[in-house]
Design a protein around this motif. Structure first.
Motif, PDB file in Angstrom:
ATOM      1  N   TRP A  21      -7.849   6.355  -9.786  1.00 49.06           N
ATOM      2  CA  TRP A  21      -8.028   5.776  -8.458  1.00 49.06           C
ATOM      3  C   TRP A  21      -6.745   5.986  -7.657  1.00 49.06           C
ATOM      4  O   TRP A  21      -5.645   5.948  -8.201  1.00 49.06           O
ATOM      5  CB  TRP A  21      -8.310   4.279  -8.548  1.00 49.06           C
ATOM      6  CG  TRP A  21      -9.647   3.930  -9.116  1.00 49.06           C
ATOM      7  CD1 TRP A  21     -10.039   4.028 -10.428  1.00 49.06           C
ATOM      8  CD2 TRP A  21     -10.776   3.403  -8.407  1.00 49.06           C
ATOM      9  NE1 TRP A  21     -11.335   3.605 -10.583  1.00 49.06           N
ATOM     10  CE2 TRP A  21     -11.811   3.203  -9.352  1.00 49.06           C
ATOM     11  CE3 TRP A  21     -10.997   3.072  -7.071  1.00 49.06           C
ATOM     12  CZ2 TRP A  21     -13.055   2.699  -8.988  1.00 49.06           C
ATOM     13  CZ3 TRP A  21     -12.238   2.561  -6.721  1.00 49.06           C
ATOM     14  CH2 TRP A  21     -13.264   2.377  -7.673  1.00 49.06           C
ATOM     15  N   VAL A  22      -6.895   6.181  -6.347  1.00 55.52           N
ATOM     16  CA  VAL A  22      -5.757   6.274  -5.430  1.00 55.52           C
ATOM     17  C   VAL A  22      -5.929   5.205  -4.358  1.00 55.52           C
ATOM     18  O   VAL A  22      -6.987   5.123  -3.731  1.00 55.52           O
ATOM     19  CB  VAL A  22      -5.660   7.671  -4.778  1.00 55.52           C
ATOM     20  CG1 VAL A  22      -4.476   7.716  -3.808  1.00 55.52           C
ATOM     21  CG2 VAL A  22      -5.504   8.744  -5.835  1.00 55.52           C
ATOM     22  N   VAL A  23      -4.891   4.384  -4.152  1.00 57.11           N
ATOM     23  CA  VAL A  23      -4.951   3.317  -3.153  1.00 57.11           C
ATOM     24  C   VAL A  23      -3.682   3.337  -2.319  1.00 57.11           C
ATOM     25  O   VAL A  23      -2.628   3.822  -2.759  1.00 57.11           O
ATOM     26  CB  VAL A  23      -5.119   1.932  -3.808  1.00 57.11           C
ATOM     27  CG1 VAL A  23      -6.438   1.819  -4.536  1.00 57.11           C
ATOM     28  CG2 VAL A  23      -3.964   1.637  -4.751  1.00 57.11           C
ATOM     29  N   ASN A  24      -3.789   2.790  -1.119  1.00 57.57           N
ATOM     30  CA  ASN A  24      -2.605   2.568  -0.308  1.00 57.57           C
ATOM     31  C   ASN A  24      -1.816   1.406  -0.899  1.00 57.57           C
ATOM     32  O   ASN A  24      -2.399   0.446  -1.414  1.00 57.57           O
ATOM     33  CB  ASN A  24      -3.001   2.270   1.139  1.00 57.57           C
ATOM     34  CG  ASN A  24      -3.530   3.494   1.855  1.00 57.57           C
ATOM     35  OD1 ASN A  24      -2.922   4.560   1.821  1.00 57.57           O
ATOM     36  ND2 ASN A  24      -4.688   3.364   2.496  1.00 57.57           N
ATOM     37  N   ALA A  25      -0.505   1.474  -0.804  1.00 57.46           N
ATOM     38  CA  ALA A  25       0.334   0.445  -1.441  1.00 57.46           C
ATOM     39  C   ALA A  25       1.479   0.026  -0.540  1.00 57.46           C
ATOM     40  O   ALA A  25       2.536  -0.383  -1.012  1.00 57.46           O
ATOM     41  CB  ALA A  25       0.872   0.972  -2.771  1.00 57.46           C
ATOM     42  N   GLU A  26       1.249   0.093   0.770  1.00 56.36           N
ATOM     43  CA  GLU A  26       2.326  -0.227   1.695  1.00 56.36           C
ATOM     44  C   GLU A  26       1.755  -0.940   2.913  1.00 56.36           C
ATOM     45  O   GLU A  26       0.731  -0.517   3.469  1.00 56.36           O
ATOM     46  CB  GLU A  26       3.050   1.052   2.121  1.00 56.36           C
ATOM     47  CG  GLU A  26       4.328   0.822   2.903  1.00 56.36           C
ATOM     48  CD  GLU A  26       5.040   2.131   3.201  1.00 56.36           C
ATOM     49  OE1 GLU A  26       6.240   2.234   2.958  1.00 56.36           O
ATOM     50  OE2 GLU A  26       4.368   3.066   3.701  1.00 56.36           O
ATOM     51  N   GLY A  27       2.387  -2.035   3.327  1.00 56.83           N
ATOM     52  CA  GLY A  27       2.002  -2.747   4.540  1.00 56.83           C
ATOM     53  C   GLY A  27       0.614  -3.350   4.481  1.00 56.83           C
ATOM     54  O   GLY A  27       0.114  -3.744   3.415  1.00 56.83           O
ATOM     55  N   ASP A  28      -0.035  -3.432   5.631  1.00 60.50           N
ATOM     56  CA  ASP A  28      -1.371  -4.028   5.720  1.00 60.50           C
ATOM     57  C   ASP A  28      -2.463  -3.192   5.055  1.00 60.50           C
ATOM     58  O   ASP A  28      -3.565  -3.663   4.847  1.00 60.50           O
ATOM     59  CB  ASP A  28      -1.752  -4.256   7.200  1.00 60.50           C
ATOM     60  CG  ASP A  28      -0.863  -5.290   7.869  1.00 60.50           C
ATOM     61  OD1 ASP A  28      -0.316  -6.144   7.144  1.00 60.50           O
ATOM     62  OD2 ASP A  28      -0.697  -5.214   9.109  1.00 60.50           O
ATOM     63  N   ALA A  29      -2.142  -1.941   4.747  1.00 58.92           N
ATOM     64  CA  ALA A  29      -3.133  -1.051   4.129  1.00 58.92           C
ATOM     65  C   ALA A  29      -3.184  -1.200   2.612  1.00 58.92           C
ATOM     66  O   ALA A  29      -3.967  -0.505   1.959  1.00 58.92           O
ATOM     67  CB  ALA A  29      -2.823   0.404   4.481  1.00 58.92           C
ATOM     68  N   ILE A  30      -2.389  -2.081   2.036  1.00 58.81           N
ATOM     69  CA  ILE A  30      -2.362  -2.243   0.579  1.00 58.81           C
ATOM     70  C   ILE A  30      -3.764  -2.502   0.038  1.00 58.81           C
ATOM     71  O   ILE A  30      -4.493  -3.363   0.547  1.00 58.81           O
ATOM     72  CB  ILE A  30      -1.415  -3.380   0.179  1.00 58.81           C
ATOM     73  CG1 ILE A  30       0.036  -2.982   0.417  1.00 58.81           C
ATOM     74  CG2 ILE A  30      -1.619  -3.772  -1.287  1.00 58.81           C
ATOM     75  CD1 ILE A  30       1.037  -4.079   0.113  1.00 58.81           C
ATOM     76  N   GLY A  31      -4.150  -1.751  -0.952  1.00 55.92           N
ATOM     77  CA  GLY A  31      -5.436  -1.955  -1.609  1.00 55.92           C
ATOM     78  C   GLY A  31      -6.569  -1.100  -1.083  1.00 55.92           C
ATOM     79  O   GLY A  31      -7.600  -0.969  -1.738  1.00 55.92           O
ATOM     80  N   SER A  32      -6.414  -0.492   0.088  1.00 53.59           N
ATOM     81  CA  SER A  32      -7.492   0.336   0.642  1.00 53.59           C
ATOM     82  C   SER A  32      -7.435   1.734   0.066  1.00 53.59           C
ATOM     83  O   SER A  32      -6.377   2.193  -0.364  1.00 53.59           O
ATOM     84  CB  SER A  32      -7.377   0.401   2.174  1.00 53.59           C
ATOM     85  OG  SER A  32      -6.143   0.967   2.558  1.00 53.59           O
TER      86      SER A  32
END
Length: 309
Positions: A298-309
Motif C-alpha cells: 500500500w502507498v499512502v500520503n504521510a504528511e500534513g492534512d493528506a496523511i492516510g489518503s
C-alpha cells in the motif's frame, strides 16, 4: 537327380538376382537430379550449391511468404529494444550483514568472518573502512552519510563508531531499535527501563549525548516502531489505536515534538514500512485473511492534512 539339382540351382540364382536388384533399388541407387529449365535457376540456390550467408535470406522487417517476421537484433516482440541487464559480480564470498549503499553507489558492509567493515567503491575496489576489529556483531545501523554507525551485539551492548575520526563510544545497554535522522546528526531509540514509567522513546546525538524525551512508552514498547522520517517530522509508529477488527488497525504517527498527527488506518497485519525520499509518502506491506494472507503493498500520503489518503 542331375535335373533336379539343375532346377534348384536356377531357382537359387533367380531369387538371388531379385534380392540383389531390390537392395540396389532402395538403398544404393543415386537420387535423380533435377535440371531446371533452360535459362532458369532454382530460387535462392546458386549453381554452386547451398546459399551462402546472407543470400536468399529475407530482409529485416520483411515477412517471407508463409513464414513469421524476423526479429531485428536486440529487439523483442513488438519491435521494442531489449535492455541488456548488467552482469552481477560477487563482492565477497564471506557471510556479511549491515549492507548499505550510499549516494555515490559505494557499498558498505560488515564481514562476519574477519570482523571488519569494508567499502566497495563504484569502480570495484574493496577497501577496509577501518582496521578496527568488531567480533560477533549482530546488527548495524548506518548513518545516512555512512561515516558513522551504531553497532549492536547479542548481549545488548551498543557501540557508536565514527569511521572517519575512529571515535568509539559505548551507548546504554537498555537502548534499542535505533534510527538515524536524515542528516545523521541525531538518533531515535527506545529506552527500556525496568519499570514502565521509565520506558521512553528518546532522541539524542549519535554518541548518546543531549538526550531528549520524545514520548512515554509504558507497557506498549513492543507496539512502537522507531523510524525517523526524511522530513524530520515523525520518529516512529505506534500500533496503539482502536481495534478495528482482525484485519484492520489504527496506527499513530509519533511526532518529534509531540505533534498530534492524523492516524493511519492500515488494512492488514504485520505492517512493515519504508519512507519516500522526501518523507511525504509511505509504502508498507501487510497481509490479511481477505487475500489468503498474501502480502500486499500500500502507498499512502504521510504528511500534513493528506496523511492516510
Amino acid at each position: 537327380m542331375d535335373k533336379k539339382r539343375l532346377i534348384i540351382l536356377i531357382l537359387f540364382l533367380l531369387v538371388s538376382g531379385i534380392l540383389g536388384y531390390a537392395l540396389y533399388r532402395f538403398f544404393f541407387r543415386p537420387a535423380p537430379s533435377v535440371t531446371p529449365p533452360s535459362g532458369e535457376e532454382t530460387p535462392g540456390v546458386p549453381p554452386t550449391g547451398l546459399p551462402e550467408a546472407g543470400e536468399g535470406a529475407p530482409r529485416e522487417g520483411v515477412t517471407p511468404p508463409g513464414g513469421l517476421p524476423t526479429a531485428r537484433p536486440g529487439a523483442a516482440a513488438g519491435g521494442k529494444p531489449v535492455a541488456k541487464l548488467p552482469l552481477e559480480k560477487h563482492v565477497v564470498f564471506d557471510p556479511v550483514i549491515g549492507t548499505r549503499t550510499d549516494q555515490t553507489g559505494a557499498l558498505n558492509f560488515y564481514n562476519n568472518r574477519d570482523g571488519k567493515f569494508y567499502r566497495r567503491e563504484p569502480n570495484g575496489n574493496l577497501v577496509p573502512l577501518s582496521q578496527e576489529v568488531f567480533f560477533g556483531v549482530e546488527n548495524v545501523i548506518w548513518s545516512p552519510n555512512t561515516n558513522e554507525s551504531i553497532i549492536e551485539y547479542p548481549d545488548d551492548s551498543n557501540v557508536y563508531y565514527n569511521f572517519q575520526t575512529k571515535r568509539q563510544v559505548t551507548l546504554p545497554k537498555h537502548w534499542e531499535s535505533f534510527s538515524f535522522s536524515a542528516q545523521g546528526d541525531r538518533i531515535a531509540a527506545k529506552s527500556i527501563g525496568y519499570s514502565p514509567e521509565n520506558r521512553w522513546l528518546v532522541s539524542a546525538n549519535p554518541d548518546g549525548n543531549n538526550v531528549t524525551l520524545v514520548a512515554p512508552l509504558g507497557d506498549n514498547a513492543d507496539k512502537v516502531t522507531v523510524d525517523w522520517s526524511p522530513n524530520n517530522q515523525i520518529v516512529g509508529f505506534s500500533r496503539t489505536g482502536e481495534g478495528l477488527g482482525g484485519d484492520r488497525q489504527e496506527v499513530f504517527l509519533v511526532g518529534l515534538h509531540g505533534e498530534n498527527f492524523k492516524s493511519l488506518i492500515v488494512e492488514g497485519r504485520d505492517m512493515r514500512s519504508l519512507w519516500s525520499t522526501d518523507g511525504a509518502k509511505l509504502i508498507y506491506s501487510v497481509y490479511s485473511a481477505r487475500n489468503d494472507f498474501k502480502p500486499e503493498l500500500w502507498v499512502v500520503n504521510a504528511e500534513g492534512d493528506a496523511i492516510g489518503s
